[in-house]
Design a protein around this motif. Structure first.
Motif, mmCIF file in Angstrom:
data_model
loop_
_atom_site.group_PDB
_atom_site.id
_atom_site.type_symbol
_atom_site.label_atom_id
_atom_site.label_comp_id
_atom_site.label_asym_id
_atom_site.label_seq_id
_atom_site.Cartn_x
_atom_site.Cartn_y
_atom_site.Cartn_z
ATOM 1 N N UNK A 75 9.902 46.913 40.348
ATOM 2 C CA UNK A 75 10.350 46.627 41.794
ATOM 3 C C UNK A 75 11.613 47.297 41.918
ATOM 4 N N UNK A 76 12.775 47.090 41.015
ATOM 5 C CA UNK A 76 14.074 47.663 41.119
ATOM 6 C C UNK A 76 14.112 49.130 41.188
ATOM 7 N N UNK A 77 13.218 49.929 40.453
ATOM 8 C CA UNK A 77 13.065 51.212 40.500
ATOM 9 C C UNK A 77 12.538 51.843 42.123
ATOM 10 N N UNK A 78 11.537 51.111 42.651
ATOM 11 C CA UNK A 78 11.091 51.515 43.317
ATOM 12 C C UNK A 78 11.874 51.270 44.855
ATOM 13 N N UNK A 79 12.831 50.089 44.892
ATOM 14 C CA UNK A 79 13.942 50.072 45.741
ATOM 15 C C UNK A 79 14.800 51.044 45.787
ATOM 16 N N UNK A 80 15.275 51.665 44.495
ATOM 17 C CA UNK A 80 16.080 52.723 44.411
ATOM 18 C C UNK A 80 15.759 53.813 45.053
ATOM 19 N N UNK A 81 14.279 54.069 44.926
ATOM 20 C CA UNK A 81 13.677 55.410 45.314
ATOM 21 C C UNK A 81 13.637 55.461 46.857
ATOM 22 N N UNK A 82 13.340 54.056 47.436
ATOM 23 C CA UNK A 82 13.410 54.079 48.663
ATOM 24 C C UNK A 82 14.778 54.228 49.610
ATOM 25 N N UNK A 83 15.728 53.586 48.846
ATOM 26 C CA UNK A 83 16.864 53.801 49.254
ATOM 27 C C UNK A 83 17.496 55.226 49.364
ATOM 28 N N UNK A 84 17.286 55.899 48.240
ATOM 29 C CA UNK A 84 17.802 57.329 48.220
ATOM 30 C C UNK A 84 16.917 58.183 49.181
ATOM 31 N N UNK A 85 15.762 57.802 49.410
ATOM 32 C CA UNK A 85 15.295 58.477 50.604
ATOM 33 C C UNK A 85 15.679 58.332 51.963
ATOM 34 N N UNK A 86 16.015 57.089 52.262
ATOM 35 C CA UNK A 86 16.577 56.661 53.365
ATOM 36 C C UNK A 86 17.910 57.323 53.591
ATOM 37 N N UNK A 87 18.718 57.460 52.421
ATOM 38 C CA UNK A 87 20.071 58.112 52.669
ATOM 39 C C UNK A 87 19.823 59.520 52.900
ATOM 40 N N UNK A 88 18.585 59.975 52.679
ATOM 41 C CA UNK A 88 18.366 61.650 53.135
ATOM 42 C C UNK A 88 17.822 61.605 54.556
ATOM 43 N N UNK A 89 17.548 60.148 55.168
ATOM 44 C CA UNK A 89 17.129 60.307 56.527
ATOM 45 C C UNK A 89 15.566 60.412 56.383
ATOM 46 N N UNK A 90 15.030 59.973 55.214
ATOM 47 C CA UNK A 90 13.492 60.138 55.349
ATOM 48 C C UNK A 90 12.911 58.858 54.813
ATOM 49 N N UNK A 91 11.694 58.560 55.156
ATOM 50 C CA UNK A 91 10.968 57.547 54.863
ATOM 51 C C UNK A 91 10.244 57.693 53.399
ATOM 52 N N UNK A 92 10.253 56.750 52.395
ATOM 53 C CA UNK A 92 9.604 57.040 51.177
ATOM 54 C C UNK A 92 7.991 56.903 51.434
#
Lengths: 346, 464
Positions: A41-58
């Motif tokens: 779960x935590x790894x997935x959250x990190x991934x979604x966050x990093x894509x959001x920061x680049x302005x994209x949706x995971x």
């Protein structure tokens, strides 16, 4: 002997080993399953966050690629996380809910603080940090992180320059320019080096570049960048340089060092400390400063070593032995061989 | 709700916010300013008294760290300490033993007179009390000599020079030069050695020093090593050279321990404890005249009594276990005999026998009781027993129980490499607060001991 208690004893022992609360085999297996689940779960959250920061949706694909898991597993995981209110469906993929973002930032904070600790206190090389922190970042409480933060002296960025979020979820944005886009006539300070993908990061490190270095681009074409730190020249592919981010230098920070390292100081010469290298951070830096190696302090070599290392130095009327690795991080300016008390004695 | 109310939390929050604006160099600037101010004060208030002491210090330093004399001086001083400890401890040990053991007989007599059942008398006095008495009389005198002498060297300022001389070796092993000091401390007692690793300020190197401290044999293991060296190595030489050969064998075992320390440190720093050596800073303080009172205090209270107390806590149950094993019978033999029979094949594979393995299992709390427990099992008596002379031991071991040179060599290796005693394991736990490192600290040496002994025994039997 007929009625041996042995079989019963063995049976009781086996049952206890399997079903004992908290330390029995069954309890251990189930807690291990919970832990693996939480890490996913935590790894997935990190991934979604990093894509959001680049302005994209995971997306499901990006998630399964980043987590090395099958799309089926990821789909199940995401459904689960939506139920728990961590994810919501965003245009083109997934986005974080407020609760999800808070948890994601907590994990990022854990990761970066832990990298800082591994680099500063444990002395792990830069290219080994990420993997070690990936393992250690899970299951740490916010209070524990506060303690770690205080222990490390409230660092603002991790060892390769990424800002560390605060406890309440404030994450500073990195306003820096990629080295590939930096004009060649101005010197710049390296503030960030992307640590993923590892292959590229290792090339940056192999070129001898470190955060905090002041560099200038000497030559640039399609195939390579030649940059100088004032002493050595480094060559980089433009794609590698794009993973390095720089700031303009502040006034007073100049390129050429008119200094030698303490490791190269000869016996009998008194020198003045210029500065401790930026590569020396955290605990090591504090320790050297506490010994009195502040700018302007006088140092000289008092004892060479049969085996070359360590050597003993006279600093502020105390004798301190340092290994060459440490001495190399201390920049000094040799003074004329003075009739100083220590100079004569040495 | 007024926005300007000052609460402790609001102050902290404001400080937190401000801290982020301070910039990266604020700590450096603060330390620099502190030093600047204090050097102004020093210049004004302190007058130097010339440089005589400093010149003398330098002259001593040049000798004790020199290429030619550095290492020999260090070895000489260390051997002197061992010699003093072993020689000086004999008489007080014997006196303490006779005093404590005579009380055992006396108290057991009272119990009998009061009509206590034999098992109660046996359990309390020949079990628990005898175990305690043994550990105290064997441990206390050597520690009461070793630690003060060691502390004198520490106070004198010599020990940092040892670290200075030895650091190149430890650097190659990925460890800290001060590990040389914690090892030297380990010769006295591994638990004290583990505590002494506090002088190593970087966590990685400190863990390496903690996990490998066990590879230097402590006071509790010397009796075993010395006994074996005298009986097997010394006896193989003409009488004139026997003592030298025996001493040489002990030194050889110690050197092997140092080599193992370096190898294991190196392996650890390449695998589970990766990393660069962090800040190595070693102060070489001026030489000082030791202050005797403080030495007596720190070495006796902080080290000797501290270690002894922990040993007592673990030795009392060991004494009880030994007594129960020797006196409770199941079928036609004591529990001890059953365990020995059970462990025999395992011991054989390691070049040892079942009795030795049993002695080491019982002696996990304190290695001092290995030899007495072995003797108890070989002689089939109900309590720990010390034979009167080396000739007796030789007769019992070689003639009656089939010991060979292989048994002696394997036992020396096992004694050097096996798991730390319970006191040390407890100390590793207290110092690291980590179940994982404590487990590794206990099991890693044991695994190494098994592998080394097994290989040596296999090769020996193949060749011989």
């Amino acid at each position: 002997m007929i009625d041996s208690p042995m079989p019963w004893l063995v049976l009781a022992t086996v049952v206890a080993l399997v079903y004992w609360p908290r330390v029995g085999l069954a309890a251990l297996l189930s807690s291990r399953r919970d832990r693996l689940r939480r890490e996913l779960v935590e790894d997935a959250l990190k991934h979604v966050l990093s894509w959001e920061q680049r302005g994209k949706a995971a997306t499901l694909e990006s998630l399964s690629g980043a987590m090395h898991a099958s799309p089926t597993t990821v789909l199940q995981l995401c459904t689960d996380m939506q139920k728990r209110g961590l994810l919501h469906v965003a245009p083109g993929g997934f986005g974080l809910t407020a609760k999800g973002e808070q948890l994601a930032l907590h994990v990022v904070r854990a990761h970066r603080l832990w990298e800082r600790y591994l680099a500063d206190d444990a002395g792990l090389p830069l290219d080994k940090l990420h993997q070690a922190a990936e393992k250690a970042e899970h299951g740490l409480s916010a209070d524990y992180l506060d303690e770690l933060d205080a222990h490390l002296g409230h660092p603002q960025s991790d060892p390769h320059g990424d800002p560390i979020p605060t406890r309440d979820g404030h994450l500073e944005q990195l306003h820096a320019v990629s080295l590939a886009e930096w004009p060649s006539d101005k010197s710049a300070r390296i503030v960030h080096m992307e640590d993923e993908p590892t292959v590229v990061f290792q090339q940056i490190l192999a070129a001898g570049l470190r955060p905090g270095m002041i560099v200038r681009i000497l030559d640039q074409d399609e195939e390579r960048l030649v940059i100088s730190d004032g002493v050595n020249e480094h060559r980089l592919a433009p794609a590698v340089a794009a993973n390095i981010h720089v700031h303009p230098t502040e006034v007073g920070q100049s390129l050429p060092r008119v200094a030698t390292s303490l490791a190269d100081l000869n016996k009998g010469v008194v020198a003045e400390v210029v500065e401790i290298d930026d590569a020396c951070r955290g605990f090591s830096r504090r320790r050297l400063m506490d010994l009195g190696l502040t700018p302007g302090a006088k140092v000289s070599v008092v004892l060479d070593n049969t085996f070359g290392d360590p050597r003993a130095f006279r600093i502020r009327d105390t004798t301190i032995a340092l290994r060459a690795e440490q001495a190399r991080l201390i920049w000094v300016r040799p003074l004329a061989p003075a009739a100083d008390r220590e100079g004569v004695a040495a | 709700m007024s926005a300007s109310a000052t609460t402790p939390q609001s102050v902290l929050d404001r400080a937190d916010g401000l801290r982020r604006q301070l910039g990266a160099t604020v700590r450096d600037d603060m330390v620099a300013a502190l030093y600047e101010q204090s050097s102004i004060i020093v210049d004004r208030a302190v007058k130097g008294r010339g440089s005589q002491n400093w010149d003398l210090d330098q002259r001593i330093d040049r000798v004790v760290t020199s290429q030619i004399f550095g290492l020999p001086i260090m070895l000489l001083i260390l051997s002197c300490i061992f010699y003093l400890t072993i020689l000086g401890a004999n008489v007080p040990s014997a006196m303490l033993a006779s005093l404590l053991f005579s009380f055992e007989d006396l108290a057991a007599g009272w119990f009998d007179a009061l009509g206590a059942p034999w098992w109660l008398t046996g359990f309390i006095w020949h079990g628990v009390y005898r175990g305690l008495a043994w550990v105290i009389s064997v441990m206390l005198p050597p520690m009461a000599i070793f630690f003060p002498v060691f502390t004198i060297l520490e106070d004198l300022g010599y020990l940092p020079r040892v670290a200075f001389n030895m650091d190149w070796l430890f650097r190659k092993a990925g460890a800290h030069g001060k590990q040389a000091l914690t090892m030297a401390m380990g010769f006295g007692c591994n638990a004290a050695g583990v505590i002494a690793t506090r002088v190593i300020d970087s966590p990685r190197e400190r863990l390496i020093a903690i996990l490998t401290n066990n590879f230097v044999p402590c006071n509790g293991r010397y009796p075993t090593l010395i006994m074996l060296a005298v009986i097997f190595v010394g006896a193989a030489f003409p009488p004139a050279f026997a003592a030298v050969a025996a001493a040489g064998a002990v030194v050889g075992v110690v050197l092997l321990g140092v080599i193992m320390t370096l190898i294991v440190s190196w392996v650890l720093s390449k695998t589970v404890l990766q990393g660069e050596a962090s800040a190595f800073t070693l102060e070489l303080p001026p030489y000082r005249r030791p202050s005797i009172l403080r030495i007596l205090y720190t070495s006796l209270i902080d080290r000797t009594l501290f270690v002894l107390w922990r040993a007592i806590l673990t030795a009392a149950p060991a004494g009880a276990v030994i007594w129960i094993l020797a006196n409770v019978t199941w079928g036609d033999a004591s529990l001890a005999q059953h365990s020995v029979d059970f462990l025999e094949p395992f011991g054989w594979a390691l070049g040892l026998d079942g009795v030795i393995i049993l002695a080491y299992i019982i002696a996990i709390p304190a290695n001092e009781i290995v030899v007495p427990t072995m003797m108890m099992a070989y002689l089939g008596v109900g309590m720990m027993t010390e034979p009167t002379s080396y000739d007796d031991i030789r007769r019992i071991l070689v003639d009656e129980h089939g010991w060979t040179l292989l048994t002696a060599v394997s036992l020396m290796l096992f004694s050097l490499l096996h798991n730390p005693c319970a006191t040390t394991i407890l100390t590793i736990w207290k110092e690291t607060r980590s179940a994982r490192w404590t487990t590794i600290g206990a099991l890693l040496p044991l695994a190494i001991a098994f592998v080394v002994c097994f290989v040596v025994a296999a090769v020996w039997r193949l060749v011989a």
